[in-house]
Structure formats: C-alpha cells, structure tokens
Write a protein that holds these residues in place. Structure first.
Motif, PDB file in Angstrom:
ATOM      1  N   ARG A 178      72.304 -14.564 -19.489  1.00 51.31           N
ATOM      2  CA  ARG A 178      73.835 -14.749 -19.202  1.00 51.31           C
ATOM      3  C   ARG A 178      74.286 -14.503 -17.863  1.00 51.31           C
ATOM      4  NH1 ARG A 178      73.253 -11.889 -24.080  1.00 51.31           N
ATOM      5  NH2 ARG A 178      73.392  -9.733 -23.173  1.00 51.31           N
ATOM      6  N   GLU A 180      72.672 -15.474 -15.013  1.00 47.34           N
ATOM      7  CA  GLU A 180      72.417 -16.671 -14.270  1.00 47.34           C
ATOM      8  C   GLU A 180      73.201 -17.773 -14.580  1.00 47.34           C
ATOM      9  OE1 GLU A 180      68.429 -17.822 -15.378  1.00 47.34           O
ATOM     10  OE2 GLU A 180      67.467 -16.298 -14.075  1.00 47.34           O
ATOM     11  N   LYS A 181      73.642 -17.825 -15.894  1.00 45.15           N
ATOM     12  CA  LYS A 181      74.880 -18.641 -16.065  1.00 45.15           C
ATOM     13  C   LYS A 181      76.205 -18.453 -15.552  1.00 45.15           C
ATOM     14  CE  LYS A 181      73.039 -20.039 -20.944  1.00 45.15           C
ATOM     15  NZ  LYS A 181      73.302 -19.940 -22.326  1.00 45.15           N
ATOM     16  N   ARG A 182      76.591 -17.341 -15.471  1.00 49.85           N
ATOM     17  CA  ARG A 182      77.680 -16.647 -14.696  1.00 49.85           C
ATOM     18  C   ARG A 182      77.523 -17.109 -13.495  1.00 49.85           C
ATOM     19  NH1 ARG A 182      77.022 -11.652 -15.436  1.00 49.85           N
ATOM     20  NH2 ARG A 182      77.622 -11.547 -17.682  1.00 49.85           N
ATOM     21  N   ARG A 183      76.633 -16.889 -12.753  1.00 51.98           N
ATOM     22  CA  ARG A 183      76.340 -17.258 -11.291  1.00 51.98           C
ATOM     23  C   ARG A 183      76.593 -18.653 -10.961  1.00 51.98           C
ATOM     24  NH1 ARG A 183      73.450 -13.111  -7.949  1.00 51.98           N
ATOM     25  NH2 ARG A 183      72.875 -11.427  -9.433  1.00 51.98           N
ATOM     26  N   LYS A 184      76.112 -19.493 -12.027  1.00 47.38           N
ATOM     27  CA  LYS A 184      76.290 -20.894 -11.882  1.00 47.38           C
ATOM     28  C   LYS A 184      77.667 -21.508 -12.031  1.00 47.38           C
ATOM     29  CE  LYS A 184      71.647 -22.125 -13.236  1.00 47.38           C
ATOM     30  NZ  LYS A 184      70.823 -22.844 -14.355  1.00 47.38           N
ATOM     31  N   ARG A 185      78.417 -20.788 -12.987  1.00 49.84           N
ATOM     32  CA  ARG A 185      79.849 -21.128 -12.778  1.00 49.84           C
ATOM     33  C   ARG A 185      80.738 -20.906 -11.885  1.00 49.84           C
ATOM     34  NH1 ARG A 185      79.164 -19.125 -18.553  1.00 49.84           N
ATOM     35  NH2 ARG A 185      80.103 -17.020 -17.922  1.00 49.84           N
ATOM     36  N   ILE A 186      80.379 -19.613 -11.301  1.00 46.36           N
ATOM     37  CA  ILE A 186      81.121 -19.279 -10.127  1.00 46.36           C
ATOM     38  C   ILE A 186      80.853 -20.036  -9.020  1.00 46.36           C
ATOM     39  CG2 ILE A 186      81.285 -17.306  -8.314  1.00 46.36           C
ATOM     40  CD1 ILE A 186      80.830 -15.278 -10.660  1.00 46.36           C
ATOM     41  N   LYS A 187      79.549 -20.518  -8.934  1.00 42.60           N
ATOM     42  CA  LYS A 187      79.280 -21.372  -7.963  1.00 42.60           C
ATOM     43  C   LYS A 187      79.761 -22.871  -8.021  1.00 42.60           C
ATOM     44  CE  LYS A 187      75.211 -23.103  -5.097  1.00 42.60           C
ATOM     45  NZ  LYS A 187      73.665 -23.056  -5.032  1.00 42.60           N
ATOM     46  N   ALA A 188      80.028 -23.030  -9.112  1.00 45.43           N
ATOM     47  CA  ALA A 188      80.490 -24.618  -9.554  1.00 45.43           C
ATOM     48  C   ALA A 188      81.935 -24.625  -9.132  1.00 45.43           C
ATOM     49  CB  ALA A 188      80.080 -25.018 -10.902  1.00 45.43           C
ATOM     50  N   ALA A 189      82.653 -23.419  -9.512  1.00 43.87           N
ATOM     51  CA  ALA A 189      83.974 -23.262  -9.266  1.00 43.87           C
ATOM     52  C   ALA A 189      84.466 -23.370  -7.660  1.00 43.87           C
ATOM     53  CB  ALA A 189      84.792 -22.109  -9.698  1.00 43.87           C
ATOM     54  N   CYS A 195      77.154 -12.085  -6.233  1.00 44.87           N
ATOM     55  CA  CYS A 195      77.017 -11.124  -7.451  1.00 44.87           C
ATOM     56  C   CYS A 195      75.921 -10.044  -7.179  1.00 44.87           C
ATOM     57  CB  CYS A 195      76.728 -11.998  -8.763  1.00 44.87           C
ATOM     58  SG  CYS A 195      77.810 -12.870  -9.282  1.00 44.87           S
TER      59      CYS A 195
END
Length: 214
Positions: A178, A180-189, A195
C-alpha cells in the motif's frame, strides 16, 4: 240520430273506460312486483370471510418500534406478536414490519381503518397477509428481541490477538504494498515529496549459528 242511439253510444264509451288496457297498451305503467323480484335475483354473492391474522405495516416512522406498536394496536384487540425489520449490522429500522392478532376479525378492522393513517408525518400502509404467504421464518427469534452485533468488539479482538510469524509477515507485505501505491500516486500528481521510509519494513535475516565440532 235518435235518443236511443245516443244512449247506446254513451254506454259503449263507459264500458270501454271501465275495462283495463288491452295487451300491448299502457307499457309506461309496469307493475312493481316483477321489478323487485328481478332485483332480488341479481344480488351479489357475499365476500368470503378473511382468515388473515398477520398484517404488513409500511412507512413506519422513527421511534414507532415494537413496544410502541404493541401498546398502540392493543386498543383494537389482543396482539400476539410484533416484528420490525432491522438492519443486521446497525440495528436500525427498515421502516416496515409485521403484526399478528389473535382474531382475524380484529386484523380486518385494523387493515380497513388504519390504512393511510397519518402518524408522525408518515402515512401508514397496512395490508393483510394471507396465511399461505406468511414466511415460515417470519417470527424466528422475535421473543428474544433484536440484539445488534458489536462489530467494534469483534474487530478489536481480531487485531489484538497474537499473530504467528506467517501472519505478521503477510501483514508487513500488505503495508509495504500500500505504501508503494501511495508513492506512485503522489509522483503521478507531480508533487515533489519524499515519503519517509517505513520502520520495520525490512526484517533482518535470521542468523545462522555454527557450532564447533569436537
């Protein structure tokens, strides 16, 4: 015309007036006896007596629950059982229920008189339920009352119990996934944010102890 002829004509006129109308005459004045007999023959058949003792009650307002329904409908007759449909998780009313009377005549009176009755800004919808359509498990557990399930206590007990090594490892894998998914969403935004690393996400490998051979 002589006097005799005049008297003869007068007698004929008087005799015609005294005799009733011939066949086909005087159709505007029909006898009433035959009409009454036809009305009696066309009587509608009587409705079959209702044997339903269970009533469906819809649009139940908030606060009008089992105890209130029991006390309110007792003014019509003896109430046998009352059930309000509730949510299994929260215990909140679904605003419909069922009530059973001991006498079917009382149930019919309640269905006729209380249908569309305005109660606390809610219009009650009451209809009889035929005996053949009453579900076999409708009154299951109605005597015990509704006991809501304490989901919080169940979840607390599940989280507080001791975990095995495999369960602990599986929990950590889920946390890391979870994150890793959070880090990817922050980077995509397009947000420039680093983090912090998860403490304890990397478990040290078990050390192997070597024993000297004598």
């Amino acid at each position: 015309m002589g006097l005799r002829d005049k008297k003869r004509n007068q007698r004929r006129v008087l005799s015609r007036r005294s005799v009733g109308p011939k066949t086909g005459e005087g159709k505007d004045f029909l006898p009433l006896e035959g009409k009454e007999q036809r009305i009696r023959e066309k009587k509608q058949p009587e409705e079959p007596e209702s044997t339903a003792t269970v009533l469906y009650i819809g649009h139940i307002p908030h606060g009008f629950y089992e105890d209130q329904m029991q006390g309110f409908f007792q003014q019509f007759g003896a109430v046998k059982r009352v059930r309000v449909a509730r949510n299994r998780k929260t215990g909140k009313s679904k605003h419909y229920g069922f009530i059973e009377f001991e006498n079917p005549e009382v149930a019919k009176i309640v269905a006729d008189e209380m249908n569309n009755y305005l109660l606390f800004e809610h219009t009650l919808q009451i209809a009889p339920v035929p005996p053949e359509k009453v579900h076999a498990k409708l009154w299951k557990g109605v005597r015990k009352g509704f006991i809501p399930i304490d989901r919080v206590a169940i979840e607390r007990k599940r989280l507080s119990k001791d975990k095995t090594v495999e369960e602990h490892k599986k929990m950590l894998e889920g946390i890391v996934k979870r994150d890793e998914k959070r880090r990817k969403r922050i980077k995509a935004a397009g947000i420039d944010y680093e983090c912090p690393a998860l403490i304890g996400s990397v478990q040290p490998s078990a050390k192997k102890i070597k024993f000297d051979e004598d």
